[in-house]
Scaffold this motif. Sequence first.
Motif, PDB file in Angstrom:
ATOM      1  N   SER A  48     -37.789  34.740 -42.857  1.00  0.00           N
ATOM      2  CA  SER A  48     -37.147  35.580 -41.841  1.00  0.00           C
ATOM      3  C   SER A  48     -38.152  36.418 -41.076  1.00  0.00           C
ATOM      4  O   SER A  48     -37.820  37.465 -40.568  1.00  0.00           O
ATOM      5  CB  SER A  48     -36.126  36.481 -42.509  1.00  0.00           C
ATOM      6  N   LEU A  49     -39.401  35.969 -41.028  1.00  0.00           N
ATOM      7  CA  LEU A  49     -40.403  36.751 -40.318  1.00  0.00           C
ATOM      8  C   LEU A  49     -40.082  36.825 -38.833  1.00  0.00           C
ATOM      9  O   LEU A  49     -40.129  37.875 -38.229  1.00  0.00           O
ATOM     10  CB  LEU A  49     -41.793  36.142 -40.522  1.00  0.00           C
ATOM     11  N   GLU A  72     -36.948  39.255 -37.034  1.00  0.00           N
ATOM     12  CA  GLU A  72     -36.489  40.365 -37.869  1.00  0.00           C
ATOM     13  C   GLU A  72     -36.200  41.574 -36.982  1.00  0.00           C
ATOM     14  O   GLU A  72     -35.242  42.285 -37.175  1.00  0.00           O
ATOM     15  CB  GLU A  72     -37.551  40.696 -38.910  1.00  0.00           C
ATOM     16  N   PHE A  73     -37.045  41.755 -36.022  1.00  0.00           N
ATOM     17  CA  PHE A  73     -36.821  42.845 -35.086  1.00  0.00           C
ATOM     18  C   PHE A  73     -36.290  42.273 -33.783  1.00  0.00           C
ATOM     19  O   PHE A  73     -36.355  41.073 -33.556  1.00  0.00           O
ATOM     20  CB  PHE A  73     -38.108  43.626 -34.871  1.00  0.00           C
ATOM     21  N   ASN A  88     -34.199  50.229 -35.339  1.00  0.00           N
ATOM     22  CA  ASN A  88     -35.011  50.736 -36.442  1.00  0.00           C
ATOM     23  C   ASN A  88     -36.021  51.789 -36.000  1.00  0.00           C
ATOM     24  O   ASN A  88     -37.078  51.897 -36.589  1.00  0.00           O
ATOM     25  CB  ASN A  88     -35.802  49.600 -37.126  1.00  0.00           C
ATOM     26  N   TYR A 138     -41.348  53.902 -35.425  1.00  0.00           N
ATOM     27  CA  TYR A 138     -40.660  53.092 -36.441  1.00  0.00           C
ATOM     28  C   TYR A 138     -40.197  54.038 -37.536  1.00  0.00           C
ATOM     29  O   TYR A 138     -40.947  54.911 -37.972  1.00  0.00           O
ATOM     30  CB  TYR A 138     -41.683  52.077 -36.977  1.00  0.00           C
TER      31      TYR A 138
END
Lengths: 455, 174
Positions: free
Chosen positions: B53-54, B57-58, B82, B97
């Motif tokens: 899931s790299l 992810e964002f 996030n 972040y």
Amino acid sequence: MSLEFIKPLRERLQHRDGGEEVELPSRDSHVRNNLILHLHPSRVPAQALRFSYTWGLGGISVVLVLLLGLTGLLLMFRYDPRVEYAYVSIQQLETEVMFGSFIRAVHHWSANFLVIASFLHLVRVFLTGSFKQGRSVNWIIGLVLFVIVLAGNFTGYLLPWDQLSYWAITVSTSLMVYIPLLGTAVRNFFLGGPQVGQAALSNFYALHVVFMPALLLGFMAYHLWKVRKNCGISQPLLKEGEKPKFKSTNPYLVNIELAAVMMVLVVVGLYAMFNPAPLGSIANPMVSPNPAKAAWYFLGLQELLLHMHPLAVMIILGLAVVTLAITPWIDRDFRDIGIYFRSAIGKRAAVFGSLLAVYLVPLAVILDEFWYDVPGWLPGVHTNITVGVIPFLITISVFMGIYFLLKSGLLFKNEKTNHSEALLGVFSFMMTGLILLTIVGIYFRGQNMALVLPF
Amino acid sequence: MKKMNEQNPEKDGLSVSKNVSRRDFLNISLKALGGLAAIELGVAGILFLRSRSLAGEFGGVMTIGKIEGFVPGSVVEIEDGNFYLICTEDGGFMAVYRRCPHLGCTVKWMENEQKFLCPCHSATFAKTGDFNNKLVARALDYFPVSFDKGMVKVDTTAPIVREQHLPQHVSYPG
């Protein structure tokens, strides 16, 4: 061997000389004995049967592992390892499924008791010097087993997918990032990404239900086999001309083991009835609970993290594990095998180590909270030095100091502790310190991880 | 074995070379191929298990809102992204972040104390994301902020790691 036992009962009744009827062993008892003799020798030294020598800790651990396997299998039928359903399936287990809450509680508490039982087993083996005299390999296998137990606990911790598990795993896996060079890659490998999510849950589920149990069973079988190969559990050396006394395994050892099994089942069962396994609110990545704590058996480490750089903590932990692993080669004097604390002077060394920890560890924690401020005293020095190198060197020098103090003989009048006894003092200090740090982490850390009184 | 070979090279299946018998050759080949197979399996295993899931992810580039919508001196939490969007007193923007660089907990903005607090080990960060606690040796990570047609945009593809806060981490519209 006679085949009497397969004859019908009528024919197995023999008449003794006096005319009294005596029954030969039945087929059942023969099979039973045969099973027992796959695990145990037919006779065991009377010394080895003393309960106050082993406290039955190894056997208790085996029973807990079997209990974990059984309850774990039952839980697998009801658990759903998808992030949307994991928490719901646990809730259903707790509220709707017959005996669901009880089975989960037995699994949860057995796992926690297993950490305690195997830790005490490790301590017992060290205190009696049972890693000596050809038992070095089994000592290392035992350490590996303890790590597997912790890893099994850790991977199971994420599965309920509540706030407790989500943040405990987030904090613990973030620790991996501090491994030099490979850190981020290792963390991402275990989590299947940079954050705890579905990939992490799948990974942990597979590790928890297949990988860890398989590893545990394999190493456990080897551990037990190796005890047999080492001619049973350790015991003191015989004096010259002394003959060992033996007792038959059945019933003397078997009865003790059955009693231990019963005791474990009753204690775990009752405890689980009155204490359901905890379940917090559903995992929420937006909000870290305050305080966010790891699982209780890692709180000693988390407590250290409050005082030092994570890399320093990891190096200290690594050094401690390596030192434990090579102990059989550091301490090769096997004349005191099987004797608690080696000797009277060894006992005093152990008590000294423990008391020193009782005195020093809380003092260090309190001083660091309210007074000790190296970064403030050394402005301009990088934090890697002030919270990393300096506390690391202090810790290591305390360990070395205890060893050389005990070895120098300054402590006890006229009596010098030998190498083995001095090591015992350091071990006692380390283990008592770890227990104290864990207690501080569990009970004395409140909001914002500040020191609080639990009462 | 070797002695026998020397005495009678033909009869015990010796190959053309005097140094490597057929048996040795097969043994060596088996070991080499076996080693290769083990490496292949290992690499395949790691590739198979490697993070799944790299990517994604964002959220990529996110449009947050109008520039005028943010009061100078305010800190707004953008949950989907996030991050916290900080609007500085002089009208600059910065997106930090919300993950604590110490052990990964979510930092909280404390409006009264004007600082970020990590509840896990009580690390605190200044409004700029700079650390002011002994445990954490670096500032909060940040995402680049850009402006397009009066809107604030944040590129959340990957957080940027920084040692400490520098003025150039703040973006100004126009």
